[in-house]
Scaffold this active site. Structure first.
Site, PDB file in Angstrom:
ATOM      1  N   GLY A  16       0.819  -1.213   0.000  1.00  0.00           N
ATOM      2  CA  GLY A  16       0.000   0.000   0.000  1.00  0.00           C
ATOM      3  C   GLY A  16       0.846   1.253   0.000  1.00  0.00           C
ATOM      4  N   GLU A  35      10.753   3.142   5.765  1.00  0.00           N
ATOM      5  CA  GLU A  35      10.456   1.729   6.050  1.00  0.00           C
ATOM      6  C   GLU A  35      11.490   1.243   7.071  1.00  0.00           C
ATOM      7  OE1 GLU A  35       8.282  -0.901   5.320  1.00  0.00           O
ATOM      8  OE2 GLU A  35       9.704  -2.029   6.553  1.00  0.00           O
ATOM      9  N   ILE A 178      -3.410 -18.531   7.153  1.00  0.00           N
ATOM     10  CA  ILE A 178      -1.989 -18.881   7.311  1.00  0.00           C
ATOM     11  C   ILE A 178      -1.843 -20.309   7.837  1.00  0.00           C
ATOM     12  CG2 ILE A 178       0.146 -18.282   8.543  1.00  0.00           C
ATOM     13  CD1 ILE A 178      -0.649 -15.359   8.366  1.00  0.00           C
ATOM     14  N   ARG A 198      -9.492 -24.107  17.372  1.00  0.00           N
ATOM     15  CA  ARG A 198     -10.440 -24.032  18.487  1.00  0.00           C
ATOM     16  C   ARG A 198     -11.905 -24.211  18.078  1.00  0.00           C
ATOM     17  NH1 ARG A 198      -9.950 -17.550  19.977  1.00  0.00           N
ATOM     18  NH2 ARG A 198     -10.682 -16.729  17.995  1.00  0.00           N
ATOM     19  N   THR A 310      -3.236  -7.832   0.057  1.00  0.00           N
ATOM     20  CA  THR A 310      -2.375  -6.915  -0.686  1.00  0.00           C
ATOM     21  C   THR A 310      -3.103  -6.118  -1.780  1.00  0.00           C
ATOM     22  OG1 THR A 310      -0.327  -8.004  -0.214  1.00  0.00           O
ATOM     23  CG2 THR A 310      -0.442  -6.910  -2.334  1.00  0.00           C
ATOM     24  N   HIS A 435     -13.261 -26.415 -23.290  1.00  0.00           N
ATOM     25  CA  HIS A 435     -13.237 -27.848 -23.017  1.00  0.00           C
ATOM     26  C   HIS A 435     -11.894 -28.458 -23.379  1.00  0.00           C
ATOM     27  CE1 HIS A 435     -15.154 -31.648 -22.220  1.00  0.00           C
ATOM     28  NE2 HIS A 435     -14.661 -32.127 -23.344  1.00  0.00           N
TER      29      HIS A 435
HETATM   30  P1  NDP Z   1      -7.009 -15.408  10.311  1.00  0.00           P
HETATM   31  O1  NDP Z   1      -7.770 -14.328  10.952  1.00  0.00           O
HETATM   32  O2  NDP Z   1      -7.330 -15.841   8.925  1.00  0.00           O
HETATM   33  O3  NDP Z   1      -7.082 -16.711  11.226  1.00  0.00           O
HETATM   34  C1  NDP Z   1      -6.724 -16.684  12.572  1.00  0.00           C
HETATM   35  C2  NDP Z   1      -7.054 -18.040  13.166  1.00  0.00           C
HETATM   36  O4  NDP Z   1      -6.562 -18.122  14.484  1.00  0.00           O
HETATM   37  C3  NDP Z   1      -8.550 -18.289  13.222  1.00  0.00           C
HETATM   38  O5  NDP Z   1      -8.766 -19.644  12.934  1.00  0.00           O
HETATM   39  C4  NDP Z   1      -8.890 -17.948  14.676  1.00  0.00           C
HETATM   40  O6  NDP Z   1      -9.975 -18.678  15.159  1.00  0.00           O
HETATM   41  C5  NDP Z   1      -7.628 -18.397  15.379  1.00  0.00           C
HETATM   42  N1  NDP Z   1      -7.358 -17.663  16.603  1.00  0.00           N
HETATM   43  C6  NDP Z   1      -7.327 -16.318  16.772  1.00  0.00           C
HETATM   44  N2  NDP Z   1      -7.001 -16.000  18.036  1.00  0.00           N
HETATM   45  C7  NDP Z   1      -6.825 -17.166  18.683  1.00  0.00           C
HETATM   46  C8  NDP Z   1      -6.472 -17.503  20.018  1.00  0.00           C
HETATM   47  N3  NDP Z   1      -6.223 -16.569  20.931  1.00  0.00           N
HETATM   48  N4  NDP Z   1      -6.384 -18.807  20.352  1.00  0.00           N
HETATM   49  C9  NDP Z   1      -6.625 -19.771  19.428  1.00  0.00           C
HETATM   50  N5  NDP Z   1      -6.945 -19.513  18.161  1.00  0.00           N
HETATM   51  C10 NDP Z   1      -7.050 -18.229  17.786  1.00  0.00           C
HETATM   52  O7  NDP Z   1      -5.492 -14.969  10.463  1.00  0.00           O
HETATM   53  P2  NDP Z   1      -4.147 -15.500   9.822  1.00  0.00           P
HETATM   54  O8  NDP Z   1      -3.134 -15.295  10.871  1.00  0.00           O
HETATM   55  O9  NDP Z   1      -4.303 -16.854   9.236  1.00  0.00           O
HETATM   56  O10 NDP Z   1      -3.935 -14.494   8.619  1.00  0.00           O
HETATM   57  C11 NDP Z   1      -4.010 -13.084   8.847  1.00  0.00           C
HETATM   58  C12 NDP Z   1      -4.604 -12.380   7.665  1.00  0.00           C
HETATM   59  O11 NDP Z   1      -3.649 -12.340   6.620  1.00  0.00           O
HETATM   60  C13 NDP Z   1      -5.813 -13.059   7.045  1.00  0.00           C
HETATM   61  O12 NDP Z   1      -7.021 -12.693   7.658  1.00  0.00           O
HETATM   62  C14 NDP Z   1      -5.759 -12.602   5.638  1.00  0.00           C
HETATM   63  O13 NDP Z   1      -6.443 -11.385   5.552  1.00  0.00           O
HETATM   64  C15 NDP Z   1      -4.286 -12.421   5.380  1.00  0.00           C
HETATM   65  N6  NDP Z   1      -3.737 -13.548   4.609  1.00  0.00           N
HETATM   66  C16 NDP Z   1      -4.187 -13.758   3.350  1.00  0.00           C
HETATM   67  C17 NDP Z   1      -3.690 -14.804   2.612  1.00  0.00           C
HETATM   68  C18 NDP Z   1      -4.200 -15.036   1.234  1.00  0.00           C
HETATM   69  O14 NDP Z   1      -4.793 -14.133   0.665  1.00  0.00           O
HETATM   70  N7  NDP Z   1      -4.002 -16.198   0.648  1.00  0.00           N
HETATM   71  C19 NDP Z   1      -2.680 -15.719   3.121  1.00  0.00           C
HETATM   72  C20 NDP Z   1      -2.293 -15.406   4.477  1.00  0.00           C
HETATM   73  C21 NDP Z   1      -2.803 -14.367   5.162  1.00  0.00           C
HETATM   74  P3  NDP Z   1     -11.507 -18.234  14.906  1.00  0.00           P
HETATM   75  O15 NDP Z   1     -11.811 -18.578  13.504  1.00  0.00           O
HETATM   76  O16 NDP Z   1     -12.257 -19.049  15.893  1.00  0.00           O
HETATM   77  O17 NDP Z   1     -11.556 -16.769  15.199  1.00  0.00           O
END
Ligand code: NDP
Length: 458
Positions: A16, A35, A178, A198, A310, A435
Site C-alpha cells: 500500500g 520503512e 496462514i 479451536r 495486498t 473444453h
Molecule cells: P485469520 O484471521 O485468517 O485466522 C486466525 C485463526 O486463528 C482463526 O482460525 C482464529 O480462530 C484463530 N485464533 C485467533 N485468536 C486465537 C487464540 N487466541 N487462540 C486460538 N486460536 C485463535 O489470520 P491468519 O493469521 O491466518 O492471517 C491473517 C490475515 O492475513 C488473514 O485474515 C488474511 O487477511 C491475510 N492472509 C491472506 C492470505 C491469502 O490471501 N491467501 C494468506 C495469508 C494471510 P476463529 O476462527 O475461531 O476466530
C-alpha cells in the site's frame, strides 16, 4: 507546499505504501517514504510471495507421484530445504531491489528506519526530522501470539521462512488462511503435521461447502486436523517440544507455529498523541476515503484492518491518490473482493457465502458440482474439486462463486470480473465453456440443488 519539506510522507514501504508513494509522485507531488525493515512489506518479504514459492515446492511431492499414472518413472526424489530457502531468499532480494528501483524511478526519496509522528505534520526517522503536508500510514500488521504459557518456544509465519532445517513434526495453531496454507506446505514437504483449531471447522467466514470440502481433502493428504481444541501449554524438553491440548492429550513435535491472526502495526508511531483514533483492536479508524480522525493524515492497508489483502491495500492507496492528488475523490469499493487460500488443493472465492446470501437475498438457487478432475483420472489421486454458484432467486444475479480444487485461484479471478459486472445466471449459461477444463463447469451447471439448499456438502 509552502513551508513543508514534502507534499506527502508515507510511513511503511509495503504494497500500500509503495503504491501510494509512487502514484502520488507521478502526479508531481514531492514524496518521501520510510520503512523500518525491508521495502516490499509483508507480502513480498514474508507473506504472499515467499509463501507461494514454498507452496509450489511442496506440491512437487504429489506431482512426482502423479507422474507415474502418465507413464513416467521418477527416481526416488529427494528434497533440500536449505536450497529452497536460499533460492527463495535470492528471489525476495531481487524483488526488494525492484521495489526500491520503482521508488527511485518515480522520484520518491526513501529512508530506512522507524518513523514516528511528532505532530500532525512532522515525522522523525532516527535522528532526522521532516515536515509534510499530508501523511499516509501504511505500516501493515504483525503476527499475534496466544497468551497461554510456553509460546516463547513457538514461532509465527515470519520465522517459518527462515528455519535452518525442515522440522520433522510440526504443530500449527489456528484455522485461518496462514494455518491452512502452512499445514499444506509442511505436509507436502514431508513433515508430520498436526493442525489444532479451536472452532468446529477451519476457515471460519468461508462458505461451508469450501470449509467442509477442504477439511476433508487436507485430512486425506495426511494432516492430523484436531478441531474444537486449544493449546493449553507448550513445554520445552531437551530435544523437542511437548504441546498440551485442552482435551488432555499431548503432541510431541519439533516446531510449534502460531497462525492465530495478525494485529495492526501501530506501536510507537505517535498516533494517539497527535489525535489519530484507534479501534479497540488497535486498527486505525478511517472514513471511506481512508482519512483518519486527523484531517491531513490518511491510512491504508492492514493497519486499518478492513480487508487484509495486498490487492486491497493497493486499491486503497490508488483511491487515496485519486482523492488527494487528482482531485477526483474516490472511495475504494470493498464489495466482492475475491480471495484465495493457497492450500492443497487451493481455494478461490468471490462474493457472498450461502449463509450471507440467504440473509441478504432470501430465496436462492444453489448450483454445486463435486467431481474428480480429469488429471486425476490417470494419476489415480483421490482428490475432489468442488464448485459452487450462489444465485439470488428473484434477480437471478450470481452473488457468490466458490471453488476448492486445482487452479481455483486462477479460475475465480476471472469469475470475479463477472460478479463485479453483476452477471446473472443467464449470462453464465450463455457463456461457452472451454473444453476440457474444470472452469467450464461454472458455465455448464444447469440444475439447482433441490430441497434443503442450506445444507452444506459433507
Ligand atoms: P485469520 O484471521 O485468517 O485466522 C486466525 C485463526 O486463528 C482463526 O482460525 C482464529 O480462530 C484463530 N485464533 C485467533 N485468536 C486465537 C487464540 N487466541 N487462540 C486460538 N486460536 C485463535 O489470520 P491468519 O493469521 O491466518 O492471517 C491473517 C490475515 O492475513 C488473514 O485474515 C488474511 O487477511 C491475510 N492472509 C491472506 C492470505 C491469502 O490471501 N491467501 C494468506 C495469508 C494471510 P476463529 O476462527 O475461531 O476466530
Amino acid at each position: 507546499m509552502a513551508g513543508y519539506d514534502y507534499d506527502l510522507f508515507v510511513i511503511g514501504g509495503g504494497s500500500g505504501g509503495v503504491r501510494g508513494a509512487r502514484m502520488a509522485a507521478g502526479t508531481g507531488a514531492k514524496v518521501a517514504i520510510a520503512e523500518s525493515y525491508r521495502y516490499g512489506g509483508t507480502c513480498v518479504i514474508r507473506g504472499c510471495v515467499p509463501k507461494k514459492l514454498l507452496s509450489y515446492a511442496s506440491h512437487f511431492h504429489e506431482d512426482f507421484e502423479d507422474a507415474a499414472g502418465f507413464g513416467w518413472t521418477v527416481p526416488q526424489p529427494s528434497f533440500d530445504w536449505a536450497k529452497l530457502i536460499a533460492n527463495k531468499d535470492k528471489e525476495i532480494d531481487r524483488l526488494e531491489g525492484v521495489y526500491e528501483k520503482l521508488l527511485k524511478g518515480a522520484g520518491v526519496e526513501f529512508y530506512h528506519g522507524h518513523a514516528r509522528l511528532l505532530d500532525a505534520h512532522t515525522v522523525e526517522v532516527g535522528e532526522q526530522r521532516f515536515t509534510a503536508k499530508i501523511i499516509l500510514i501504511a505500516t501493515g500488521g504483525a503476527p499475534s501470539f496466544p497468551m497461554e504459557p510456553g509460546w516463547e518456544h513457538g514461532i509465527s509465519s515470519n520465522e517459518a521462512f527462515h528455519l535452518e532445517e525442515l522440522p520433522k513434526r510440526v504443530v500449527i495453531y489456528g484455522g485461518g488462511f496462514i494455518a491452512v496454507e502452512f499445514a499444506g506446505i509442511f505436509n507436502g514437504l514431508g513433515s508430520e503435521v498436526t493442525q489444532v483449531y479451536r472452532g468446529p471447522q477451519i476457515l471460519r467466514g468461508f462458505d461451508d461447502d469450501i470449509r467442509n470440502t477442504l477439511a476433508g481433502e487436507i485430512v486425506k493428504k495426511g494432516v492430523n486436523l484436531v478441531v474444537e481444541t486449544t493449546i493449553d501449554r507448550i513445554e520445552k524438553r531437551e530435544k523437542d517440544l511437548l504441546v498440551h491440548l485442552s482435551d488432555g492429550s499431548e503432541v510431541e513435535c519439533d516446531l510449534v507455529m502460531a497462525a492465530t491472526g495478525r494485529s495492526p502495526n501501530v506501536h510507537n508511531l505517535g498516533l494517539e498523541e497527535v489525535g489519530v483514533e484507534l479501534a479497540r483492536n488497535g486498527a486505525i479508524k478511517v472514513d471511506e476515503f481512508s482519512k483518519t480522525t486527523v484531517d491531513n493524515i490518511y491510512a491504508v492497508g492492514d493497519v486499518t484492518d478492513r480487508i487484509n489483502l495486498t490487492p486491497v491495500a493497493i486499491q486503497e492507496a490508488m483511491a487515496f491518490v485519486d482523492t488527494v492528488y487528482r482531485d477526483t475523490p474516490r472511495a475504494m469499493d470493498h464489495a466482492d473482493v475475491p480471495s484465495a487460500v493457497f492450500s492443497h488443493p487451493p481455494v478461490g472465492t468471490v462474493g457472498l457465502t450461502e449463509l450471507q446470501a440467504r440473509e441478504r437475498h432470501g430465496a436462492l438457487d444453489i448450483y454445486r458440482s463435486t467431481f474428480r478432475p480429469l488429471k486425476h483420472t490417470l494419476s489415480g489421486r483421490d482428490e475432489k474439486t468442488m464448485m459452487k454458484l450462489i444465485v439470488a432467486k428473484d434477480t437471478q444475479r450470481v452473488v457468490g462463486v466458490h471453488m476448492v480444487g486445482l487452479d481455483a485461484p486462477e479460475i475465480v479471478q476471472g469469475m470475479a470480473v463477472a460478479i463485479k459486472a453483476g452477471a446473472t445466471k443467464q449470462v453464465f449459461d450463455a457463456t461457452v465453456g472451454i473444453h476440457p477444463t474444470a472452469a467450464e463447469e461454472f458455465v455448464t451447471m444447469r440444475e439447482p440443488i433441490p430441497g434443503d439448499q442450506a445444507k452444506a456438502a459433507e
